[in-house]
Design a protein around this motif. Structure first.
Motif, short mmCIF file in Angstrom:
data_model
loop_
_atom_site.label_atom_id
_atom_site.label_comp_id
_atom_site.label_asym_id
_atom_site.label_seq_id
_atom_site.Cartn_x
_atom_site.Cartn_y
_atom_site.Cartn_z
N ILE A 45 0.88 -1.16 0.00
CA ILE A 45 0.00 0.00 0.00
C ILE A 45 0.92 1.21 0.00
CG2 ILE A 45 -1.83 1.24 1.20
CD1 ILE A 45 -2.65 -1.43 2.47
N PRO A 46 1.13 1.83 -1.17
CA PRO A 46 2.16 2.86 -1.28
C PRO A 46 1.80 4.15 -0.56
CG PRO A 46 0.96 2.64 -3.35
CD PRO A 46 0.46 1.55 -2.45
N SER A 47 2.79 4.69 0.16
CA SER A 47 2.58 5.98 0.80
C SER A 47 3.89 6.77 0.86
CB SER A 47 2.02 5.80 2.22
OG SER A 47 2.94 5.13 3.06
N GLY A 48 4.73 6.55 -0.15
CA GLY A 48 6.00 7.25 -0.20
C GLY A 48 5.96 8.41 -1.18
N SER A 49 7.13 8.96 -1.47
CA SER A 49 7.21 10.09 -2.40
C SER A 49 7.50 9.65 -3.83
CB SER A 49 8.30 11.07 -1.93
OG SER A 49 9.55 10.41 -1.80
N GLY A 50 8.28 8.56 -4.00
CA GLY A 50 8.60 8.09 -5.34
C GLY A 50 7.68 7.00 -5.83
N ASN A 51 7.51 5.96 -5.00
CA ASN A 51 6.60 4.84 -5.28
C ASN A 51 6.88 4.16 -6.62
OD1 ASN A 51 5.17 5.22 -2.84
ND2 ASN A 51 3.89 6.78 -3.78
N ASP A 52 8.17 3.96 -6.93
CA ASP A 52 8.53 3.31 -8.19
C ASP A 52 8.17 1.83 -8.20
OD1 ASP A 52 9.65 5.42 -9.80
OD2 ASP A 52 11.31 5.48 -8.39
N PHE A 53 8.26 1.17 -7.04
CA PHE A 53 7.89 -0.25 -6.98
C PHE A 53 6.41 -0.40 -7.36
CE2 PHE A 53 6.34 -4.13 -5.10
CZ PHE A 53 7.39 -5.02 -5.20
N ALA A 54 5.56 0.39 -6.73
CA ALA A 54 4.12 0.30 -7.02
C ALA A 54 3.84 0.66 -8.47
CB ALA A 54 3.35 1.22 -6.08
N ARG A 55 4.51 1.68 -8.97
CA ARG A 55 4.29 2.11 -10.35
C ARG A 55 4.67 0.98 -11.32
NH1 ARG A 55 7.06 6.19 -9.87
NH2 ARG A 55 5.45 7.78 -9.60
N GLY A 56 5.82 0.37 -11.10
CA GLY A 56 6.28 -0.69 -11.99
C GLY A 56 5.46 -1.96 -11.92
N MET A 57 4.85 -2.22 -10.75
CA MET A 57 4.05 -3.43 -10.57
C MET A 57 2.56 -3.18 -10.82
SD MET A 57 6.26 -5.76 -9.91
CE MET A 57 5.20 -7.11 -9.39
N HIS A 58 2.24 -1.98 -11.29
CA HIS A 58 0.84 -1.62 -11.60
C HIS A 58 -0.05 -1.72 -10.37
CE1 HIS A 58 2.05 -1.56 -15.78
NE2 HIS A 58 2.48 -2.81 -15.67
#
Length: 304
Positions: free
Chosen positions: A87-100
């Protein structure tokens, strides 16, 4: 059993708001869970190791940004039998972005509590540093120097609190372009491909498409194809670096001269001097070599 690992400082305490909403849903639905709040760097790794050694079929959910996710990934055991969610709550969130994975907390919460789609993803591993993994990327040189400085930036927390965290990286990037001096790098991929770059700015080993808060570094990267994607930026002028960075946000940089791309399963990068290293945007220290491979087991990730 659900095990939630929460970084209370992620996105300047945004994860606490996410947890407040999530805990209401968990309690209303009578779902069994345990929650752990990280208290210091590396704590997420300790928690993840303890949880997955005790329960080899655990569902571990990270609530935080890429740094929190990285910490947890390094601690997970029984990779082939556990389930991982974010459950993303960071500033970059590249993991969530890449994993859709949705950046909307409510949608991400629904996906975690009622999963419909999973991805068996690869994990990168540092072969000369046991226990160090990455889910997004690892790099050496210019991009890692930006990460190192951003992690210690006094204005990062303030900009994160007003959802402008990426400005931290933009400002530091401009400074590094002016000050950073490239160095020679030698690349050995899969033991049979060898080449040298006399003046390299950085080398990044990507497991996913994005790093640096949305920079589309490798547009065709797939986190489940059993391959690492190497990009080396070398033998280019500072003015071309200035062109490269905005183009890379849209994945339009791949045809620029001076860029080298390789797909492989094992890569060793040797720099001509000690350089900054990053792992998923977190500091990996200062080193002159980076040897990366893939974990033998894949990790099941909730992606929808």
């Amino acid at each position: 059993m659900y095990y939630f690992i929460l970084n209370p400082s992620s996105q300047s305490f945004g994860s606490r708001s996410v947890w407040s909403r999530l805990s209401e849903k968990l309690n209303a639905q009578g779902i069994d869970y345990k929650v752990f709040a990280t208290r210091f760097p590396g704590h997420g790794k300790e928690i993840a190791r303890t949880v997955t050694m005790t329960d080899p079929e655990a569902t571990v959910i990270a609530i935080g940004g890429d740094g929190t996710i990285h910490d947890i990934l390094c601690g997970l055991t029984n990779l082939s039998t556990i389930t991982f969610g974010v459950i993303p709550s960071g500033s970059g969130n590249d993991f969530a972005r890449g994993m859709h994975i949705s950046s909307d907390p409510d949608r991400a919460i629904r996906a975690v509590l009622a999963p419909k789609r999973y991805t068996r993803m690869d994990l990168g591993v540092l072969k000369d540093r046991p226990g160090e993994r990455f889910g997004v990327s690892s790099g050496i040189g210019f991009d890692a120097a930006i990460c190192h400085e951003a992690l210690n930036s006094p204005i990062k927390d303030f900009l994160n609190s007003i959802n402008l965290g990426n400005l931290t990286y933009a400002a530091i990037c401009l400074k590094q372009i002016i000050l950073y001096e490239p160095c020679a790098m030698t690349i050995e991929a899969d033991g049979n491909r060898h080449f040298e770059i006399p003046r390299a700015y950085f080398a990044a080993v990507m497991n996913q498409k994005y790093e640096g808060g949305g920079v589309k570094m490798i547009p065709d990267a797939k986190p489940n194809d059993g391959l690492l994607n190497l990009i080396v930026v070398g033998d280019v002028t500072k003015s071309k670096i200035c062109c490269f960075l905005p183009m890379a946000f849209f994945g339009k940089h791949i045809h620029l001269k001076g860029l080298h791309f390789i797909k492989c399963t094992d890569v060793k990068i040797t720099a001509g001097r000690t350089c900054a290293v990053h792992l998923d945007g977190e500091s990996g220290g200062m080193h002159d070599t980076l040897h990366i491979g893939l974990e033998t087991e894949k990790l099941r990730v909730i992606t929808g």
